[in-house]
Scaffold this motif. Structure first.
Motif, PDB file in Angstrom:
ATOM      1  N   GLN A 209     -27.499  32.475 -21.141  1.00  0.00           N
ATOM      2  CA  GLN A 209     -26.387  31.531 -21.173  1.00  0.00           C
ATOM      3  C   GLN A 209     -26.599  30.618 -19.975  1.00  0.00           C
ATOM      4  O   GLN A 209     -27.497  30.862 -19.164  1.00  0.00           O
ATOM      5  CB  GLN A 209     -25.029  32.250 -21.093  1.00  0.00           C
ATOM      6  CG  GLN A 209     -24.860  33.087 -19.842  1.00  0.00           C
ATOM      7  CD  GLN A 209     -23.592  33.931 -19.850  1.00  0.00           C
ATOM      8  OE1 GLN A 209     -23.060  34.262 -20.899  1.00  0.00           O
ATOM      9  NE2 GLN A 209     -23.079  34.265 -18.671  1.00  0.00           N
ATOM     10  N   THR A 210     -25.806  29.572 -19.861  1.00  0.00           N
ATOM     11  CA  THR A 210     -25.980  28.675 -18.729  1.00  0.00           C
ATOM     12  C   THR A 210     -25.869  29.467 -17.422  1.00  0.00           C
ATOM     13  O   THR A 210     -24.897  30.191 -17.207  1.00  0.00           O
ATOM     14  CB  THR A 210     -24.932  27.554 -18.740  1.00  0.00           C
ATOM     15  OG1 THR A 210     -25.050  26.825 -19.974  1.00  0.00           O
ATOM     16  CG2 THR A 210     -25.135  26.609 -17.576  1.00  0.00           C
ATOM     17  N   GLY A 211     -26.883  29.362 -16.584  1.00  0.00           N
ATOM     18  CA  GLY A 211     -26.877  30.072 -15.313  1.00  0.00           C
ATOM     19  C   GLY A 211     -27.452  31.462 -15.381  1.00  0.00           C
ATOM     20  O   GLY A 211     -27.422  32.182 -14.370  1.00  0.00           O
ATOM     21  N   SER A 212     -28.011  31.873 -16.540  1.00  0.00           N
ATOM     22  CA  SER A 212     -28.561  33.223 -16.681  1.00  0.00           C
ATOM     23  C   SER A 212     -29.818  33.198 -17.541  1.00  0.00           C
ATOM     24  O   SER A 212     -29.818  32.585 -18.613  1.00  0.00           O
ATOM     25  CB  SER A 212     -27.546  34.187 -17.310  1.00  0.00           C
ATOM     26  OG  SER A 212     -26.402  34.326 -16.514  1.00  0.00           O
ATOM     27  N   ILE A 213     -30.868  33.884 -17.088  1.00  0.00           N
ATOM     28  CA  ILE A 213     -32.092  34.041 -17.873  1.00  0.00           C
ATOM     29  C   ILE A 213     -32.578  35.485 -17.748  1.00  0.00           C
ATOM     30  O   ILE A 213     -32.204  36.204 -16.814  1.00  0.00           O
ATOM     31  CB  ILE A 213     -33.217  33.084 -17.419  1.00  0.00           C
ATOM     32  CG1 ILE A 213     -33.560  33.307 -15.922  1.00  0.00           C
ATOM     33  CG2 ILE A 213     -32.849  31.634 -17.682  1.00  0.00           C
ATOM     34  CD1 ILE A 213     -34.727  32.464 -15.424  1.00  0.00           C
ATOM     35  N   TYR A 214     -33.388  35.897 -18.719  1.00  0.00           N
ATOM     36  CA  TYR A 214     -34.067  37.192 -18.669  1.00  0.00           C
ATOM     37  C   TYR A 214     -35.556  36.926 -18.521  1.00  0.00           C
ATOM     38  O   TYR A 214     -36.114  36.055 -19.198  1.00  0.00           O
ATOM     39  CB  TYR A 214     -33.794  37.992 -19.934  1.00  0.00           C
ATOM     40  CG  TYR A 214     -34.703  39.195 -20.123  1.00  0.00           C
ATOM     41  CD1 TYR A 214     -34.539  40.353 -19.358  1.00  0.00           C
ATOM     42  CD2 TYR A 214     -35.738  39.162 -21.056  1.00  0.00           C
ATOM     43  CE1 TYR A 214     -35.380  41.439 -19.529  1.00  0.00           C
ATOM     44  CE2 TYR A 214     -36.574  40.254 -21.241  1.00  0.00           C
ATOM     45  CZ  TYR A 214     -36.395  41.392 -20.461  1.00  0.00           C
ATOM     46  OH  TYR A 214     -37.230  42.470 -20.626  1.00  0.00           O
ATOM     47  N   VAL A 238     -38.943  26.666 -13.810  1.00  0.00           N
ATOM     48  CA  VAL A 238     -39.239  26.183 -15.158  1.00  0.00           C
ATOM     49  C   VAL A 238     -37.948  25.991 -15.956  1.00  0.00           C
ATOM     50  O   VAL A 238     -37.808  25.020 -16.712  1.00  0.00           O
ATOM     51  CB  VAL A 238     -40.197  27.146 -15.878  1.00  0.00           C
ATOM     52  CG1 VAL A 238     -40.369  26.759 -17.346  1.00  0.00           C
ATOM     53  CG2 VAL A 238     -41.551  27.161 -15.178  1.00  0.00           C
ATOM     54  N   SER A 239     -36.981  26.899 -15.779  1.00  0.00           N
ATOM     55  CA  SER A 239     -35.712  26.751 -16.508  1.00  0.00           C
ATOM     56  C   SER A 239     -34.973  25.491 -16.074  1.00  0.00           C
ATOM     57  O   SER A 239     -34.306  24.847 -16.895  1.00  0.00           O
ATOM     58  CB  SER A 239     -34.831  27.997 -16.314  1.00  0.00           C
ATOM     59  OG  SER A 239     -34.190  28.014 -15.056  1.00  0.00           O
ATOM     60  N   CYS A 240     -35.097  25.119 -14.798  1.00  0.00           N
ATOM     61  CA  CYS A 240     -34.465  23.885 -14.326  1.00  0.00           C
ATOM     62  C   CYS A 240     -35.219  22.658 -14.835  1.00  0.00           C
ATOM     63  O   CYS A 240     -34.610  21.681 -15.282  1.00  0.00           O
ATOM     64  CB  CYS A 240     -34.401  23.870 -12.798  1.00  0.00           C
ATOM     65  SG  CYS A 240     -33.226  25.044 -12.089  1.00  0.00           S
ATOM     66  N   GLU A 246     -29.742  24.193 -13.502  1.00  0.00           N
ATOM     67  CA  GLU A 246     -29.716  23.067 -12.577  1.00  0.00           C
ATOM     68  C   GLU A 246     -30.172  23.489 -11.190  1.00  0.00           C
ATOM     69  O   GLU A 246     -29.903  24.613 -10.741  1.00  0.00           O
ATOM     70  CB  GLU A 246     -28.299  22.494 -12.478  1.00  0.00           C
ATOM     71  CG  GLU A 246     -27.757  21.898 -13.764  1.00  0.00           C
ATOM     72  CD  GLU A 246     -26.368  21.318 -13.581  1.00  0.00           C
ATOM     73  OE1 GLU A 246     -26.122  20.689 -12.527  1.00  0.00           O
ATOM     74  OE2 GLU A 246     -25.517  21.505 -14.476  1.00  0.00           O
ATOM     75  N   ASN A 247     -30.859  22.555 -10.516  1.00  0.00           N
ATOM     76  CA  ASN A 247     -31.207  22.764  -9.112  1.00  0.00           C
ATOM     77  C   ASN A 247     -29.936  22.953  -8.285  1.00  0.00           C
ATOM     78  O   ASN A 247     -28.868  22.430  -8.625  1.00  0.00           O
ATOM     79  CB  ASN A 247     -31.963  21.552  -8.552  1.00  0.00           C
ATOM     80  CG  ASN A 247     -33.309  21.342  -9.216  1.00  0.00           C
ATOM     81  OD1 ASN A 247     -33.814  22.215  -9.911  1.00  0.00           O
ATOM     82  ND2 ASN A 247     -33.892  20.174  -8.996  1.00  0.00           N
ATOM     83  N   VAL A 263     -31.988  30.319  -6.400  1.00  0.00           N
ATOM     84  CA  VAL A 263     -31.499  28.953  -6.238  1.00  0.00           C
ATOM     85  C   VAL A 263     -32.724  28.063  -6.039  1.00  0.00           C
ATOM     86  O   VAL A 263     -33.522  28.296  -5.128  1.00  0.00           O
ATOM     87  CB  VAL A 263     -30.541  28.804  -5.038  1.00  0.00           C
ATOM     88  CG1 VAL A 263     -30.057  27.357  -4.931  1.00  0.00           C
ATOM     89  CG2 VAL A 263     -29.365  29.759  -5.157  1.00  0.00           C
ATOM     90  N   VAL A 264     -32.882  27.078  -6.918  1.00  0.00           N
ATOM     91  CA  VAL A 264     -34.027  26.173  -6.871  1.00  0.00           C
ATOM     92  C   VAL A 264     -33.658  24.932  -6.064  1.00  0.00           C
ATOM     93  O   VAL A 264     -32.620  24.300  -6.312  1.00  0.00           O
ATOM     94  CB  VAL A 264     -34.460  25.768  -8.294  1.00  0.00           C
ATOM     95  CG1 VAL A 264     -35.604  24.753  -8.247  1.00  0.00           C
ATOM     96  CG2 VAL A 264     -34.865  26.997  -9.096  1.00  0.00           C
ATOM     97  N   HIS A 265     -34.505  24.595  -5.104  1.00  0.00           N
ATOM     98  CA  HIS A 265     -34.307  23.396  -4.286  1.00  0.00           C
ATOM     99  C   HIS A 265     -35.434  22.409  -4.562  1.00  0.00           C
ATOM    100  O   HIS A 265     -36.590  22.802  -4.711  1.00  0.00           O
ATOM    101  CB  HIS A 265     -34.306  23.740  -2.799  1.00  0.00           C
ATOM    102  CG  HIS A 265     -33.332  24.819  -2.411  1.00  0.00           C
ATOM    103  ND1 HIS A 265     -31.963  24.617  -2.387  1.00  0.00           N
ATOM    104  CD2 HIS A 265     -33.533  26.106  -2.049  1.00  0.00           C
ATOM    105  CE1 HIS A 265     -31.366  25.735  -2.004  1.00  0.00           C
ATOM    106  NE2 HIS A 265     -32.293  26.655  -1.804  1.00  0.00           N
TER     107      HIS A 265
END
Length: 325
Positions: A209-214, A238-240, A246-247, A263-265
């Motif tokens: 879901q938005t904000g979650s990956i496996y 990659v998901s971002c 989102e970053n 958290v991606v920067h």
């Protein structure tokens, strides 16, 4: 030779930790590789995905070297770095520090527990490199983003990046997780092959879901692991890039060993990731080692109680995945 060690894990990715800062150990390069092959053997009294050597550094508070169970050295390990962060911060009474790794000096810090009484640390994952020569990946192009590799699959699309370990990431549906394709292509690119001369970590990523990956990873030098810290970090990037997340926003990353946060920067085209997760101690042990005969004996072993608390996080993550996958 008698060695004191701690066994711990980050998201079920387990390691033997050998502290050279306070114990005064000294190993040759071949001895480090041989220790990993000997002590990490799952058929032995110990067993682990790898060994973390915590060493003195002239450039940072400490230095981390990571040797996989097959004796190969990894340039980086996110789950392992959290354990090293804990060792160093507790030893020096710190809440943050800089740890030297093979490719970069990285910031680590103590964080609020993911759930109560689960020791939690944040570690920096960088540099992030998209050039195929950084992996290396032998294709006649500079980068690879969401593209097919004919030699591997007619259906899957892959993204390649180094963080700095090499990673091959593909976003999949649930049914693609349930067939044997990940093992087949992972074994292909980690055996003799023309694409990845040094092998590569292969991750299948399922958006939840938005904000979650496996993320499920076949780790170079190890095989399938409960979790791979750099793989979860690379998968978050990659998901971002794919528009799924989102970053600068927290991403809950679920794995077979539990859950972490990333958290991606991004700044001026350069990426880094904060990886936040547990650093759980399982037991401390004393072993007598004979490297000439490739044997060891367990002298003593003292269990910690932290795993019982971690199981709550593991159970919570497992229940969520049952609903989402």
């Amino acid at each position: 030779m008698q060695i004191e060690l701690i066994k711990g894990h980050g998201s079920g990715n387990d390691f033997l930790i050998i502290d050279e800062l306070t114990n005064g150990y000294s190993f040759s390069e071949s001895e480090r590789a041989n220790l990993a092959r000997l002590l990490c053997n799952r058929q032995s009294d110990l067993g682990a995905d790898g060994i973390l050597f915590v060493m003195k550094s002239d450039r940072a508070r400490a230095r981390m070297r990571v040797f996989n169970a097959d004796g190969s050295e990894a340039s980086m390990c996110g789950n392992g770095l959290r354990l090293v962060a804990r060792v160093v911060c507790e030893q020096f009474g710190l809440t943050e520090a800089i740890i030297e790794t093979m490719k970069a000096n990285l910031k680590v810090s103590k964080q609020e527990d993911l759930i109560q009484d689960v020791q939690t640390y944040q570690v920096e994952i960088s540099p992030v490199l998209f050039e195929l020569k950084a992996l290396p990946l032998n294709l006649n192009k500079p980068t690879l983003f969401n593209e097919r590799i004919a030699e591997l699959s007619e259906e899957l699309r892959f993204t390649a990046l180094a963080v700095p370990n090499p990673h091959l990431i593909t976003i999949v549906e649930t049914d693609q997780l349930q067939i044997n394709i990940q093992r087949q292509l992972s074994e292909k690119v980690n055996g003799p092959n023309a694409l990845f001369p040094d092998g590569v970590n292969v991750s299948f990523v399922k958006p939840l879901q938005t904000g979650s990956i496996y993320v499920r990873t076949f780790e170079r030098g190890v095989g399938f692991t409960n979790a791979c810290g750099t793989a979860m970090s690379a998968s978050s990037v990659v998901s971002c890039l794919s528009g799924l997340n989102e970053n600068e926003k927290v991403i809950d990353v679920y794995n077979n060993g539990g859950r972490v946060q990333c958290v991606v920067h991004e700044f001026e085209g350069k990426y880094s990731i904060d990886l936040i997760g547990n650093a759980t101690y399982l037991y401390k042990a004393s072993v007598m080692i004979n490297l000439e005969d490739a044997t060891f004996s367990l002298i003593s072993r003292e269990e910690f109680s932290e795993q019982e608390t971690y199981k709550l996080l593991e159970s919570e993550a497992g229940q969520f995945l049952e609903k989402m996958l």
